[in-house]
Motif scaffolding. Structure first.
Motif, mmCIF file in Angstrom:
data_model
loop_
_atom_site.group_PDB
_atom_site.id
_atom_site.type_symbol
_atom_site.label_atom_id
_atom_site.label_comp_id
_atom_site.label_asym_id
_atom_site.label_seq_id
_atom_site.Cartn_x
_atom_site.Cartn_y
_atom_site.Cartn_z
ATOM 1 N N ASN A 97 -5.877 4.044 44.515
ATOM 2 C CA ASN A 97 -4.813 3.870 43.528
ATOM 3 C C ASN A 97 -4.488 2.382 43.394
ATOM 4 O O ASN A 97 -3.860 1.798 44.280
ATOM 5 C CB ASN A 97 -3.563 4.645 43.965
ATOM 6 C CG ASN A 97 -2.391 4.410 43.037
ATOM 7 O OD1 ASN A 97 -2.563 4.101 41.864
ATOM 8 N ND2 ASN A 97 -1.177 4.551 43.563
ATOM 9 N N SER A 102 3.181 4.702 43.442
ATOM 10 C CA SER A 102 2.379 5.741 44.087
ATOM 11 C C SER A 102 1.818 6.713 43.055
ATOM 12 O O SER A 102 2.367 6.883 41.963
ATOM 13 C CB SER A 102 3.226 6.499 45.113
ATOM 14 O OG SER A 102 4.335 7.111 44.480
ATOM 15 N N ARG A 104 0.913 10.526 42.507
ATOM 16 C CA ARG A 104 1.111 11.891 43.008
ATOM 17 C C ARG A 104 0.157 12.827 42.287
ATOM 18 O O ARG A 104 0.168 12.913 41.062
ATOM 19 C CB ARG A 104 2.559 12.326 42.774
ATOM 20 C CG ARG A 104 3.583 11.449 43.488
ATOM 21 C CD ARG A 104 5.000 11.873 43.157
ATOM 22 N NE ARG A 104 5.972 11.010 43.814
ATOM 23 C CZ ARG A 104 7.284 11.110 43.640
ATOM 24 N NH1 ARG A 104 7.766 12.053 42.823
ATOM 25 N NH2 ARG A 104 8.093 10.290 44.264
ATOM 26 N N THR A 128 -0.086 12.565 47.880
ATOM 27 C CA THR A 128 0.339 11.299 47.286
ATOM 28 C C THR A 128 -0.542 10.176 47.806
ATOM 29 O O THR A 128 -0.795 10.079 49.005
ATOM 30 C CB THR A 128 1.806 10.998 47.613
ATOM 31 O OG1 THR A 128 2.637 12.052 47.119
ATOM 32 C CG2 THR A 128 2.247 9.686 46.974
ATOM 33 N N VAL A 129 -1.000 9.337 46.873
ATOM 34 C CA VAL A 129 -1.751 8.137 47.240
ATOM 35 C C VAL A 129 -0.795 6.954 47.097
ATOM 36 O O VAL A 129 -0.231 6.742 46.023
ATOM 37 C CB VAL A 129 -2.981 7.947 46.336
ATOM 38 C CG1 VAL A 129 -3.793 6.739 46.799
ATOM 39 C CG2 VAL A 129 -3.849 9.190 46.337
ATOM 40 N N PRO A 130 -0.560 6.181 48.155
ATOM 41 C CA PRO A 130 0.415 5.088 48.079
ATOM 42 C C PRO A 130 0.004 4.011 47.081
ATOM 43 O O PRO A 130 -1.161 3.918 46.686
ATOM 44 C CB PRO A 130 0.444 4.542 49.516
ATOM 45 C CG PRO A 130 -0.869 4.947 50.099
ATOM 46 C CD PRO A 130 -1.216 6.260 49.471
ATOM 47 N N SER A 131 0.973 3.206 46.681
ATOM 48 C CA SER A 131 0.695 2.119 45.746
ATOM 49 C C SER A 131 -0.320 1.155 46.346
ATOM 50 O O SER A 131 -0.234 0.775 47.511
ATOM 51 C CB SER A 131 1.984 1.370 45.408
ATOM 52 O OG SER A 131 2.551 0.788 46.568
ATOM 53 N N VAL A 178 1.622 8.784 37.604
ATOM 54 C CA VAL A 178 2.091 7.511 38.148
ATOM 55 C C VAL A 178 3.430 7.213 37.493
ATOM 56 O O VAL A 178 3.538 7.227 36.263
ATOM 57 C CB VAL A 178 1.088 6.371 37.857
ATOM 58 C CG1 VAL A 178 1.644 5.037 38.312
ATOM 59 C CG2 VAL A 178 -0.237 6.641 38.557
#
Length: 216
Positions: A97, A102, A104, A128-131, A178
């Motif tokens: 990402n 983040s 989702r 969830t993939v973090p920022s 996002v």
């Protein structure tokens, strides 16, 4: 010449003070207008910079590894012709990402195809993939023997087995959103399509080629 000793009187123009006041007001208005123009230009530049920094970018999916375990198809001729198959794929997919917020995603769907027909599938729970980070998804799929036979037929399947290789397609789709600045929501879909060639003798992945796509 007047005999009196009085000095001559100087007459002031009645409009002189009024004109000076108007010039001052004009200068003040010009300064205010210039200041407003500078502020507007700065605000526009800041907005453009903010849009560039926070513009939603495409997340990417990458097939990190794929392993095949089990037994490649074999034919049991008696009492009736049967195809015995026990083959499981273990896929590791990485989702990156690049956004400042983040990502989702819902349940990621992975499908397995053989000769264009679906022969297996699995789902990965939502997450969830973090920022500006990444997440790893692990998927195990068991190939369904009846679908393999239906896709290729006995003759086609035997031809692949005799050739020493079987080619599968593995597709992973990750859909999510996002959220930027807490209220700007953008839907995002990342997709990875791979071609995986498995050797018949050792049940090992010999080649894999992938293409990654993303859609905002």
């Amino acid at each position: 010449m007047s005999e009196s000793g009085d000095a001559p009187q100087v007459r002031h123009c009645p409009h002189h003070g009024h004109d000076a006041g108007r010039r001052r007001r004009r200068r003040i208005l010009l300064c205010l207008g210039f200041a407003v123009l500078v502020l507007l230009l700065l605000a526009a530049a800041a907005a453009i910079a903010l849009l560039v920094v926070l513009r939603p970018r495409d997340p990417t999916t990458e097939l990190v590894s794929v392993n095949a375990t089990g037994v490649i198809p074999r034919v049991v001729p008696l009492p009736t012709v049967q195809i015995q198959l026990n083959l499981t794929f273990a896929l590791v997919v990485r989702v990156r990402n690049p956004n400042a917020a983040s990502f989702r995603h819902g349940a990621a769907a992975t499908s397995l195809t053989y000769r264009g027909a679906a022969v297996g599938g699995a789902a990965v729970p939502a997450g969830t993939v973090p920022s500006r980070g990444e997440a790893t998804l692990r998927v195990n799929m068991t190939v369904q023997a009846d679908r393999i036979v239906a896709a290729a037929g006995v003759a086609g399947l035997l031809a692949d087995v005799l050739a020493g290789e079987m080619e599968f397609g593995a597709t992973t789709e990750v859909q999510g959103t996002v959220v930027l600045l807490g209220f700007v929501k953008r839907s995002v879909e990342a997709r990875s399509a791979c071609r995986v060639v498995v050797g018949v003798a050792d049940v090992k992945v010999r080649r894999q080629e992938c293409q990654n796509q993303a859609k905002l």
